[in-house]
Design a protein around this motif. Structure first.
Motif, PDB file in Angstrom:
ATOM      1  N   UNK A  19      37.114  33.736  31.815  1.00  0.00           N
ATOM      2  CA  UNK A  19      36.942  31.821  32.828  1.00  0.00           C
ATOM      3  C   UNK A  19      37.050  30.720  32.365  1.00  0.00           C
ATOM      4  N   UNK A  20      36.584  31.009  30.360  1.00  0.00           N
ATOM      5  CA  UNK A  20      36.104  29.641  30.172  1.00  0.00           C
ATOM      6  C   UNK A  20      36.738  29.232  29.107  1.00  0.00           C
ATOM      7  N   UNK A  21      37.674  30.306  28.425  1.00  0.00           N
ATOM      8  CA  UNK A  21      38.226  30.025  26.976  1.00  0.00           C
ATOM      9  C   UNK A  21      40.360  30.241  27.956  1.00  0.00           C
ATOM     10  N   UNK A  22      40.154  30.901  29.059  1.00  0.00           N
ATOM     11  CA  UNK A  22      41.336  30.354  29.831  1.00  0.00           C
ATOM     12  C   UNK A  22      42.068  32.255  29.496  1.00  0.00           C
ATOM     13  N   UNK A  23      42.203  33.093  28.528  1.00  0.00           N
ATOM     14  CA  UNK A  23      43.043  33.464  28.199  1.00  0.00           C
ATOM     15  C   UNK A  23      42.314  34.742  28.724  1.00  0.00           C
ATOM     16  N   UNK A  24      43.567  36.550  29.106  1.00  0.00           N
ATOM     17  CA  UNK A  24      42.686  36.767  29.232  1.00  0.00           C
ATOM     18  C   UNK A  24      42.561  37.784  28.451  1.00  0.00           C
ATOM     19  N   UNK A  25      41.187  38.739  29.327  1.00  0.00           N
ATOM     20  CA  UNK A  25      40.670  39.854  28.409  1.00  0.00           C
ATOM     21  C   UNK A  25      40.937  40.930  28.833  1.00  0.00           C
ATOM     22  N   UNK A  26      40.318  41.787  27.969  1.00  0.00           N
ATOM     23  CA  UNK A  26      40.513  43.395  28.132  1.00  0.00           C
ATOM     24  C   UNK A  26      38.581  43.836  27.907  1.00  0.00           C
ATOM     25  N   UNK A  27      37.813  44.800  28.673  1.00  0.00           N
ATOM     26  CA  UNK A  27      36.835  44.723  28.901  1.00  0.00           C
ATOM     27  C   UNK A  27      36.243  46.275  28.285  1.00  0.00           C
ATOM     28  N   UNK A  28      35.984  46.826  27.672  1.00  0.00           N
ATOM     29  CA  UNK A  28      35.648  48.034  26.690  1.00  0.00           C
ATOM     30  C   UNK A  28      33.672  47.948  27.107  1.00  0.00           C
ATOM     31  N   UNK A  29      33.653  49.708  26.932  1.00  0.00           N
ATOM     32  CA  UNK A  29      32.072  49.846  26.601  1.00  0.00           C
ATOM     33  C   UNK A  29      31.722  50.428  27.811  1.00  0.00           C
ATOM     34  N   UNK A  30      31.054  51.869  28.029  1.00  0.00           N
ATOM     35  CA  UNK A  30      29.904  52.609  29.182  1.00  0.00           C
ATOM     36  C   UNK A  30      31.806  52.213  30.487  1.00  0.00           C
ATOM     37  N   UNK A  31      32.479  52.260  30.865  1.00  0.00           N
ATOM     38  CA  UNK A  31      33.723  52.649  31.510  1.00  0.00           C
ATOM     39  C   UNK A  31      33.958  54.064  31.645  1.00  0.00           C
ATOM     40  N   UNK A  32      34.000  54.496  32.390  1.00  0.00           N
ATOM     41  CA  UNK A  32      33.328  55.858  33.113  1.00  0.00           C
ATOM     42  C   UNK A  32      34.217  56.076  34.196  1.00  0.00           C
ATOM     43  N   UNK A  33      34.234  55.866  34.976  1.00  0.00           N
ATOM     44  CA  UNK A  33      33.998  56.311  35.905  1.00  0.00           C
ATOM     45  C   UNK A  33      35.470  55.206  36.646  1.00  0.00           C
ATOM     46  N   UNK A  34      36.503  55.675  37.900  1.00  0.00           N
ATOM     47  CA  UNK A  34      37.295  55.215  38.340  1.00  0.00           C
ATOM     48  C   UNK A  34      37.496  53.687  38.728  1.00  0.00           C
ATOM     49  N   UNK A  35      36.222  53.645  39.728  1.00  0.00           N
ATOM     50  CA  UNK A  35      35.703  52.847  41.103  1.00  0.00           C
ATOM     51  C   UNK A  35      35.221  51.964  40.396  1.00  0.00           C
ATOM     52  N   UNK A  36      34.328  52.248  39.323  1.00  0.00           N
ATOM     53  CA  UNK A  36      33.652  51.131  37.627  1.00  0.00           C
ATOM     54  C   UNK A  36      35.400  50.689  37.564  1.00  0.00           C
ATOM     55  N   UNK A  37      35.769  50.856  36.829  1.00  0.00           N
ATOM     56  CA  UNK A  37      37.315  49.966  36.390  1.00  0.00           C
ATOM     57  C   UNK A  37      38.432  49.168  37.159  1.00  0.00           C
ATOM     58  N   UNK A  38      38.191  50.143  38.446  1.00  0.00           N
ATOM     59  CA  UNK A  38      39.090  49.514  39.729  1.00  0.00           C
ATOM     60  C   UNK A  38      38.090  47.630  39.920  1.00  0.00           C
ATOM     61  N   UNK A  39      36.783  47.541  40.143  1.00  0.00           N
ATOM     62  CA  UNK A  39      35.950  46.684  40.599  1.00  0.00           C
ATOM     63  C   UNK A  39      36.314  46.043  39.028  1.00  0.00           C
ATOM     64  N   UNK A  40      36.262  45.925  37.740  1.00  0.00           N
ATOM     65  CA  UNK A  40      36.589  45.327  37.061  1.00  0.00           C
ATOM     66  C   UNK A  40      37.981  44.051  37.045  1.00  0.00           C
ATOM     67  N   UNK A  41      38.316  45.318  37.713  1.00  0.00           N
ATOM     68  CA  UNK A  41      40.021  44.249  37.615  1.00  0.00           C
ATOM     69  C   UNK A  41      39.976  43.290  39.264  1.00  0.00           C
ATOM     70  N   UNK A  42      39.334  44.202  40.191  1.00  0.00           N
ATOM     71  CA  UNK A  42      39.456  43.302  41.404  1.00  0.00           C
ATOM     72  C   UNK A  42      38.322  42.300  41.287  1.00  0.00           C
ATOM     73  N   UNK A  43      37.454  42.262  40.398  1.00  0.00           N
ATOM     74  CA  UNK A  43      36.782  40.739  40.902  1.00  0.00           C
ATOM     75  C   UNK A  43      36.921  39.961  39.867  1.00  0.00           C
ATOM     76  N   UNK A  44      38.188  40.382  38.555  1.00  0.00           N
ATOM     77  CA  UNK A  44      38.373  39.154  37.802  1.00  0.00           C
ATOM     78  C   UNK A  44      37.513  39.214  36.596  1.00  0.00           C
ATOM     79  N   UNK A  45      36.448  39.815  36.366  1.00  0.00           N
ATOM     80  CA  UNK A  45      36.747  40.329  35.330  1.00  0.00           C
ATOM     81  C   UNK A  45      37.108  40.325  34.123  1.00  0.00           C
ATOM     82  N   UNK A  46      38.243  41.186  33.758  1.00  0.00           N
ATOM     83  CA  UNK A  46      38.791  41.454  32.977  1.00  0.00           C
ATOM     84  C   UNK A  46      40.045  41.553  33.648  1.00  0.00           C
ATOM     85  N   UNK A  47      41.213  41.523  32.529  1.00  0.00           N
ATOM     86  CA  UNK A  47      43.136  42.071  33.055  1.00  0.00           C
ATOM     87  C   UNK A  47      43.287  43.517  32.888  1.00  0.00           C
TER      88      UNK A  47
END
Length: 351
Positions: A287-315
């Motif tokens: 959000x603040x740097x205007x660059x694509x990001x990847x999220x990592x760390x205790x991501x272990x299930x499908x719906x959790x991973x999908x929600x991260x992308x759907x919310x726009x928390x990471x690409x």
């Protein structure tokens, strides 16, 4: 956007937003990847991931975490990697390589043998921004001088050239987890008072030079990631505010995505580990740097991973240990989310 939407970045398109995070296997001799690495990485490509990273691959012999790490500092290693990159690509995944230098955390044994620093006859003297040992019992590293810094930059450039020749389609520079480039960034590791220490601009100088050297050998539109530790989780250390500013600079320097991890600079940091605990760093940098990001760390299930992308928390989401438990995580996730993905033709009769 959702987990199984494609992601175009540079001149590649990931078939989905699941990446296999770099995971050291401590199974190499003389830096050479072997059949273990082919099967380990290849099975995760067959398993449906969009991007498959090698382990942290050393740019020089002294840049290895352990003698059992892979490397890409010579042409024999380059050629050994080529069949692995080709196999990953043939399964529809993008083959990526993480280029790394372990800095003061180099010259240790494999973790299943305790991960302790090696004695002099089996190891080597680590390199670092300052002559400051990582922990009690670790050797005091050699402080890099100007010639040594130039050599590190040149090694990253040469490694990027070899990565291209080996058939990799994406490079990530490892600047996290207390390894060399992170050591320069963190005021807890970097006590210098010259052009490489003190201010944020000085502490970021080596990473930015490395990015420039890699971009020289790996020009746009080839995609380039940087893995960062967004915080040291320690008082007076590297933090998210500095990381956001760094991300802005790295975007100007030609980086396409910031892979957001944390910690590793100092022992005994108090890390509040919980599911998705590092996702807020990816969201803020995005959000603040205007660059694509990847999220990592205790991501272990499908719906959790999908929600991260759907919310726009990471690409992109990067998974590590969950894919050690299940190399076919992406196929399982697709089934859970009601998404159809094609199996390899050899497996089609199971569908």
């Amino acid at each position: 956007m959702h987990l199984f939407d494609p992601l175009a970045i540079g001149n590649v398109v990931l078939r989905n937003r699941i990446a296999i995070s770099p995971m050291c296997e401590y199974s190499s001799v003389d830096g050479l990847p072997n059949d273990w690495h082919l099967v380990h990485l290849g099975s995760r490509a067959v398993g449906g991931a969009g991007l498959v990273f090698t382990e942290a691959t050393a740019i020089s012999p002294e840049g290895r975490i352990s003698p059992a790490d892979t490397g890409i500092w010579n042409d024999v290693q380059r050629d050994a990697w080529s069949r692995i990159a080709a196999f990953v690509a043939a399964q529809g995944a993008v083959p990526g390589i993480q280029l790394a230098h372990a800095g003061r955390k180099a010259s240790t044994d494999a973790p299943w043998r305790g991960g302790k620093p090696l004695h002099a006859e089996h190891g080597w003297t680590p390199l670092a921004p300052s002559a400051l040992a990582f922990d009690t019992g670790h050797p005091i590293p050699h402080m890099l001088d100007a010639r040594g810094i130039d050599a590190v930059v040149a090694d990253f450039r040469a490694a990027a050239r070899r990565a291209a020749a080996a058939g990799f389609e994406l490079i990530e520079i490892h600047a996290a987890h207390g390894y060399l480039l992170h050591e320069f960034l963190s005021p807890l590791c970097n006590l210098r008072d010259d052009d490489w220490g003190g201010s944020l601009a000085n502490r970021a100088r080596l990473l930015r030079r490395v990015v420039g050297a890699v971009r020289d050998a790996w020009p746009r539109p080839r995609p380039l990631f940087v893995r960062v530790s967004a915080t040291d989780w320690a008082l007076g250390g590297w933090d998210i505010d500095e990381c956001v500013e760094l991300a802005r600079w790295l975007k100007q320097d030609g980086v396409d995505l910031i892979d957001c991890s944390s910690g590793g600079a100092v022992p005994h940091a108090k890390v509040p580990v919980a599911p998705g605990y590092q996702v807020p760093f990816a969201e803020r940098i995005r959000r603040e740097a205007g660059i694509a990001t990847g999220a990592v760390g205790l991501i272990t299930d499908a719906r959790q991973a999908d929600a991260i992308i759907a919310r726009g928390d990471a690409d992109l989401v990067l998974l590590a240990r969950e894919t050690l438990r299940d190399p076919y995580f992406a196929r399982r996730a697709a089934a859970e989310l009601g998404v159809k993905i094609e199996p390899p033709p050899q497996y089609a009769r199971a569908w």
